[in-house]
Design an enzyme around this catalytic site. Sequence first.
Site, short mmCIF file in Angstrom:
data_model
loop_
_atom_site.label_atom_id
_atom_site.label_comp_id
_atom_site.label_asym_id
_atom_site.label_seq_id
_atom_site.Cartn_x
_atom_site.Cartn_y
_atom_site.Cartn_z
N GLU A 18 0.81 -1.24 0.05
CA GLU A 18 -0.09 0.13 0.03
C GLU A 18 0.79 1.22 -0.12
O GLU A 18 1.90 1.08 0.69
CB GLU A 18 -0.84 -0.10 1.46
CG GLU A 18 -1.80 -0.98 1.24
CD GLU A 18 -2.85 -1.26 0.28
OE1 GLU A 18 -3.06 0.03 -0.22
OE2 GLU A 18 -3.32 -2.41 -0.08
N HIS A 22 2.32 22.46 -20.24
CA HIS A 22 2.77 21.87 -21.54
C HIS A 22 2.73 23.27 -22.32
O HIS A 22 4.03 23.74 -23.00
CB HIS A 22 1.79 20.98 -22.23
CG HIS A 22 1.87 19.64 -21.62
ND1 HIS A 22 2.70 19.22 -20.75
CD2 HIS A 22 0.61 18.82 -21.48
CE1 HIS A 22 2.27 17.98 -20.50
NE2 HIS A 22 0.97 17.83 -20.89
N LYS A 53 -9.86 19.40 -26.67
CA LYS A 53 -10.31 18.06 -27.11
C LYS A 53 -11.23 18.19 -28.30
O LYS A 53 -11.77 19.04 -28.31
CB LYS A 53 -10.86 17.15 -26.11
CG LYS A 53 -9.80 17.13 -24.76
CD LYS A 53 -8.94 15.94 -24.77
CE LYS A 53 -8.11 16.15 -23.54
NZ LYS A 53 -6.71 15.17 -23.67
#
Length: 518
Positions: A119, A271, A363
């Site tokens: 974990e 970016h 997009k």
Amino acid sequence: MPTEPAEPDPNASAANAAPLAGKRPAPPCTLVIFGAGGDLTKRLLMPALYNLSADGLLDDGMRIVGVNHGERETAEWRTELTESLRRFAADRASTFHTSQLDEKSWDWVVQRLQYFAGEFESDATFESLGQLLAQAPSGNVVFYLAVSARFFRPIVEHLGRAGLLKEERGNFRRIVIEKPFGTDLASARDLNAQILSYASEPQIYRIDHFLGKDTVQSILAVRFANALFEPMWRREYIDHVQITAAETIGVEARGGFYEQTGAFRDMVPNHLFQLLGMIAMEPPNSFDAETVRDKKAEVFDAIQPLAARDVVFGQYEKGPAGPGYREEPDVAPDSRTETYAAARVHIDNWRWAGVPFYVRTGKRLAARRTELCVQLKTVPFRLFRDTPVDRLTPNVLTLRIDPAHGTSFDFNVKVPGPVMQIGAAQSSFSYGDFFTERPNVGYETLLYDCMLGDETLFQRADSIETSWAVADPVLHPKDGPLPVHGYAAGSEGPAEADALLAADGRAWRSLSGTGQRN
Ligand code: BG6
């Protein structure tokens, strides 16, 4: 949790390939990947390690430990990765050495893979990990956080508390952190402060995968290795710059993540600003990491905080390319998340004052296109006044990052014939026409540089924070959230983004064709 390090079988393990000319293999190290079962590991890290192995750039003393919750055998993980790599190699030959997996290079990687169940937030995981690392052939370790951002803090804290970030006997301990690095200025500051309380800045490698793209790195070469560009690279000659990262895909299976993030946070302060930094920075005196990063930091520092009037948000609606964003899985039917963002950015320094940088991303747009266009000022028209010429088109230098790799230059020539007519011409260059392009998924250079200790292509704490500071007024607007305008899936984006440039007497470059949109 196994505590024995993976030892390559001396009979089965292929010898590493001869190093690529002019390169030396990275030093031996153990790469610990948190998020062994995730998409990033499968789609990018393993293919990149495979390409590095084929180029002979990894040391035989390398080990790769994949940490994830859930018990499973190392053999099972190896088989799963082999199957996914084989699929990618067949689908995307350009990013791999061959469309058939080169078994020898991949086997070299496979023999070094070890699965480690644990974990991410349990002390026991890090205690056992410490025991495993103590037996590894090299004391050098890169911890790669290929996990959701909510695990960045707990993992770094556990690594620190378990003493795994201590650099002793000349060994390095480095942490690679993916984006999103924070969600605004306050959270990025907090995250930096927390990480820096366990590790020093030179140990931290904040990744922006755009910087791993060869075509992005070549921006500096185009600018600084040619006498042609630098003299005109300033406000006296440049009218404006456009930076585009347009995608045709929708949010795919990432609706849940995207609802929290939106196009602006996902792409703009990271970016797109990184591309802007490459275009706008002053010439550094060397490629030394700090020198290059100082020059970029100066640019981010000179960007004026964005105002609401400089930004347009959009969301795709049902259109020729498919259903609308609100119909995507895990997206609220009344979502106000933007899938498109455009911004007018002002850099207040001697080189760029008065030259707008227009950036856009989205997009489900008309085309996949990542590029930078530098548009020059038009020349005086006087000479052509008494000729049939009615207008001159501006010179534009375009640096193409994706999917085309190359540059083009738009200029005016005389149309052949007895009368003086001017026609627009374009001269273009594709990397593939002159050079053999290296198979690349974009993470090879970043992984290799991290192992070498070269931070040039990674983001420093100060630059991350200055970038968020520019974005912050839009993320927390005083006058309420910015409107989100609809655009048809498959179109060029919202009309309001056109209006942003039209107000300045300019137009976006067309995504589907060449030249300006009219
Ligand atoms: C990622 C974003 O960082 O970059 C994605 O989270 C986006 O939403 C991707 O699709 C674009 O990267 P590339 O390299 O495909 O242009």
